[in-house]
Design a protein around this motif. Structure first.
Motif, PDB file in Angstrom:
ATOM      1  N   ALA A 130     -10.749  37.725 -32.010  1.00  0.00           N
ATOM      2  CA  ALA A 130     -11.407  36.449 -31.717  1.00  0.00           C
ATOM      3  C   ALA A 130     -12.237  36.545 -30.434  1.00  0.00           C
ATOM      4  O   ALA A 130     -11.994  35.823 -29.462  1.00  0.00           O
ATOM      5  N   PRO A 131     -13.262  37.404 -30.432  1.00  0.00           N
ATOM      6  CA  PRO A 131     -14.052  37.587 -29.207  1.00  0.00           C
ATOM      7  C   PRO A 131     -14.902  36.383 -28.837  1.00  0.00           C
ATOM      8  O   PRO A 131     -15.409  36.316 -27.710  1.00  0.00           O
ATOM      9  N   ASN A 132     -15.086  35.419 -29.754  1.00  0.00           N
ATOM     10  CA  ASN A 132     -15.916  34.254 -29.448  1.00  0.00           C
ATOM     11  C   ASN A 132     -15.198  33.199 -28.621  1.00  0.00           C
ATOM     12  O   ASN A 132     -15.825  32.214 -28.201  1.00  0.00           O
ATOM     13  N   LEU A 133     -13.897  33.364 -28.386  1.00  0.00           N
ATOM     14  CA  LEU A 133     -13.191  32.444 -27.500  1.00  0.00           C
ATOM     15  C   LEU A 133     -13.642  32.668 -26.059  1.00  0.00           C
ATOM     16  O   LEU A 133     -13.756  33.811 -25.601  1.00  0.00           O
ATOM     17  N   PRO A 162     -17.727  25.162 -23.725  1.00  0.00           N
ATOM     18  CA  PRO A 162     -16.925  26.337 -24.077  1.00  0.00           C
ATOM     19  C   PRO A 162     -15.811  25.997 -25.054  1.00  0.00           C
ATOM     20  O   PRO A 162     -15.541  24.839 -25.350  1.00  0.00           O
ATOM     21  N   VAL A 163     -15.152  27.076 -25.517  1.00  0.00           N
ATOM     22  CA  VAL A 163     -14.170  26.959 -26.581  1.00  0.00           C
ATOM     23  C   VAL A 163     -12.890  27.682 -26.179  1.00  0.00           C
ATOM     24  O   VAL A 163     -12.919  28.779 -25.620  1.00  0.00           O
ATOM     25  N   THR A 164     -11.747  27.050 -26.498  1.00  0.00           N
ATOM     26  CA  THR A 164     -10.451  27.680 -26.260  1.00  0.00           C
ATOM     27  C   THR A 164      -9.549  27.436 -27.459  1.00  0.00           C
ATOM     28  O   THR A 164      -9.902  26.700 -28.379  1.00  0.00           O
ATOM     29  N   THR A 165      -8.389  28.089 -27.466  1.00  0.00           N
ATOM     30  CA  THR A 165      -7.349  27.802 -28.449  1.00  0.00           C
ATOM     31  C   THR A 165      -6.018  27.771 -27.734  1.00  0.00           C
ATOM     32  O   THR A 165      -5.814  28.484 -26.736  1.00  0.00           O
ATOM     33  N   VAL A 179      -9.930  31.486 -36.468  1.00  0.00           N
ATOM     34  CA  VAL A 179     -10.188  30.893 -35.159  1.00  0.00           C
ATOM     35  C   VAL A 179     -11.504  31.407 -34.594  1.00  0.00           C
ATOM     36  O   VAL A 179     -12.300  30.643 -34.023  1.00  0.00           O
ATOM     37  N   ASP A 180     -11.761  32.700 -34.754  1.00  0.00           N
ATOM     38  CA  ASP A 180     -13.016  33.251 -34.255  1.00  0.00           C
ATOM     39  C   ASP A 180     -14.217  32.670 -34.997  1.00  0.00           C
ATOM     40  O   ASP A 180     -15.258  32.388 -34.383  1.00  0.00           O
ATOM     41  N   ASP A 181     -14.083  32.472 -36.317  1.00  0.00           N
ATOM     42  CA  ASP A 181     -15.175  31.861 -37.086  1.00  0.00           C
ATOM     43  C   ASP A 181     -15.446  30.435 -36.598  1.00  0.00           C
ATOM     44  O   ASP A 181     -16.604  29.997 -36.517  1.00  0.00           O
ATOM     45  N   ILE A 182     -14.386  29.706 -36.274  1.00  0.00           N
ATOM     46  CA  ILE A 182     -14.552  28.339 -35.751  1.00  0.00           C
ATOM     47  C   ILE A 182     -15.245  28.377 -34.396  1.00  0.00           C
ATOM     48  O   ILE A 182     -16.170  27.598 -34.127  1.00  0.00           O
ATOM     49  N   ALA A 183     -14.809  29.303 -33.538  1.00  0.00           N
ATOM     50  CA  ALA A 183     -15.429  29.421 -32.213  1.00  0.00           C
ATOM     51  C   ALA A 183     -16.910  29.786 -32.338  1.00  0.00           C
ATOM     52  O   ALA A 183     -17.764  29.235 -31.629  1.00  0.00           O
ATOM     53  N   ALA A 184     -17.224  30.716 -33.236  1.00  0.00           N
ATOM     54  CA  ALA A 184     -18.624  31.104 -33.437  1.00  0.00           C
ATOM     55  C   ALA A 184     -19.441  29.932 -33.958  1.00  0.00           C
ATOM     56  O   ALA A 184     -20.597  29.724 -33.536  1.00  0.00           O
ATOM     57  N   MET A 185     -18.866  29.162 -34.874  1.00  0.00           N
ATOM     58  CA  MET A 185     -19.551  27.976 -35.386  1.00  0.00           C
ATOM     59  C   MET A 185     -19.851  26.989 -34.265  1.00  0.00           C
ATOM     60  O   MET A 185     -20.961  26.434 -34.176  1.00  0.00           O
ATOM     61  N   ILE A 186     -18.875  26.775 -33.391  1.00  0.00           N
ATOM     62  CA  ILE A 186     -19.083  25.828 -32.288  1.00  0.00           C
ATOM     63  C   ILE A 186     -20.204  26.318 -31.378  1.00  0.00           C
ATOM     64  O   ILE A 186     -21.077  25.534 -30.965  1.00  0.00           O
ATOM     65  N   HIS A 187     -20.223  27.604 -31.075  1.00  0.00           N
ATOM     66  CA  HIS A 187     -21.290  28.124 -30.225  1.00  0.00           C
ATOM     67  C   HIS A 187     -22.668  27.952 -30.866  1.00  0.00           C
ATOM     68  O   HIS A 187     -23.662  27.733 -30.167  1.00  0.00           O
TER      69      HIS A 187
END
Length: 460
Positions: free
Chosen positions: A217-220, A197-200, A182-190
């Motif tokens: 998952a600090p990128n959320l 912004p990004v949430t889960t 999930v964090d890798d996905i959030a980082a990719m989106i950023h």
């Protein structure tokens, strides 16, 4: 992006293939004109940020404060998103959330934009509960690449508000590598999209889980919880106890779920049938949930919410349990309540009301009474309903098999030939073959509104 013409053609096809009201068809035609008029700015994305001001978290869209007054989108809106999103705008909602990218995503985004509605766009994340292995690095990397493609396809749409990574991907999970993914996905989106912004979305607010997400998952930017009536009051305390320091949202809420009935055995009948609230009782739960546990926490990090579910329900043990509309597109009283809590005003015309389950009887008995009938025998039922505006009411009774679904997975249309006299507050019917059933009454006014009540029964 696809040409807007494709959306107009889809609406025309939907009008031919779905049994929707004339009002819905007229609204779809009007929507096509609104989309064409707005086409010049269709490629301008909004800038959405999450900021902390004077100790209070806020969501801002193009620099303006934005409270999410949202609904979860049922699959039922796919065939005619224009109708349902025009209606959402009329009820003062401003956002929908979707669950995955599908062949309907472009049309939903375009319809939302034409109606001033924004979208939390769902990116489906595979679940361990569905046999996805987060130890399989190749599969995890392929999922990431597929989601990157989806982000690139829609990141510049002006209706986009934020990204939702998965929906309850944590259901029955055990592998903490889920949160790394999930964090890798959030980082990719950023990296790919600096505007949103990004949430889960989580299945609950378990403190240990939230602590793991905070660490891994600090990128959320935002944490989102799906939570229904009995457990909604616990969310804020659990977030605080777990040390979550960023904002949050409630991304599904509504009445007690069908999966939450065990604490009240009287509501589960001997054959497994579930006692369902009237549409009016459900509406009051949306009111109290929003006012007490969402709006009251805007100062405590809550950025808004999504009520479940806009349109009609297309999955679940009882297909009428949730849903702001029936299959005709008529709205229940819960939609009136959302208008009230979002805007401080009721709509000009309100839905009929069936105040309590006790207002519906079958042979003088109520839903909790575990009613047994005999095949081929005639029975009588009655309901007491009223309309806040004094509108004339029509009563539609129907009998459906327990657990039965209709076309497209929605509510069952009813078994033919059983209702002997329909249209009034009192009804006679013939009991069907042995088995479990539900007797519904839909009370309709002349302003596209409806109320409902139900009694389960068992035929011996």
């Amino acid at each position: 992006m696809k040409k807007m013409l494709s959306f107009v053609l889809l609406l025309s096809l939907a009008a031919c293939t779905r049994n929707l009201s004339d009002n819905m068809m007229n609204d779809s035609a009007a929507l096509s004109e609104r989309i064409a008029a707005s086409r010049l700015s269709i490629d301008t994305p909004a800038l959405v940020t999450v900021v902390e001001e004077s100790g209070v978290w806020k969501l801002k869209r193009n620099g303006q404060n934005y409270i999410v007054k949202g609904v979860a989108a049922s699959k039922s809106i796919n065939a005619d998103p224009g109708y349902y999103l025009t209606m959402l705008e009329s009820f003062s909602g401003n956002t929908i959330r979707t669950y995955s990218v599908t062949e309907y995503t472009q049309d939903i985004l375009d319809a939302a934009y034409a109606n001033g509605i924004n979208v939390c766009l769902g990116l489906w994340v595979n679940r361990e509960a569905d046999n996805f292995d987060y130890n399989d690095t190749a599969a995890v990397q392929l999922q990431l690449q597929n989601l990157r493609d989806q982000v690139l396809a829609y990141k510049d749409h002006p209706a986009l508000l934020m990204w939702g990574i998965g929906n309850e991907a944590d259901a029955s999970y055990t592998n903490l590598k889920l949160w790394d993914a999930v964090d890798d996905i959030a980082a990719m989106i950023h990296t790919e999209d600096g505007n949103h912004p990004v949430t889960t979305m989580l299945v609950n607010s378990d403190q240990a889980k939230i602590a793991a997400i905070k660490s891994r998952a600090p990128n959320l930017d935002i944490l989102s919880i799906n939570m229904y009536a009995p457990n909604l009051p616990n969310v804020l305390g659990n977030l605080q106890a777990a040390g979550w320091e960023k904002p949050y949202m409630i991304t599904e809420f509504g009445p007690r779920g069908t999966w939450q009935m065990n604490p009240e055995p009287s509501r589960i009948l001997p054959w497994g049938g579930l006692v369902e609230q009237t549409s009016t009782e459900k509406a009051e739960i949306y009111r109290s949930a929003y006012n007490q546990h969402i709006k009251a926490n805007f100062i405590n990090g809550c950025l808004g919410s999504f009520a479940f579910v806009w349109g009609y329900q297309t999955h679940g043990a009882v297909r009428t349990w949730f849903g702001f509309h029936n299959t005709e597109g008529r709205s229940f009283g819960a939609a009136d309540i959302m208008k009230r809590v979002w805007s401080d005003w009721y709509p000009a015309n309100r839905a009929p009301e069936i105040v309590s389950r006790n207002n519906m009887t079958l042979q003088g008995q109520h839903a909790e009474d575990a009613i047994y009938l005999t095949n081929g025998t005639q029975y009588a039922a009655a309901v007491v309903a009223a309309d806040p505006d004094g509108d004339p009411l029509v009563y539609e009774w129907t009998i459906v098999p327990e657990g039965g679904a209709g076309p497209g997975g929605g509510p069952h249309p009813g078994l033919p030939g059983l209702i002997l006299a329909n249209g009034n507050a009192n009804v006679s019917f013939t009991a069907p073959a042995a088995g479990a059933y539900r007797l519904y009454v839909y009370v309709k006014d002349d302003h596209n509104k409806v109320a409902s009540a139900v009694i389960p029964f068992f035929v011996q």
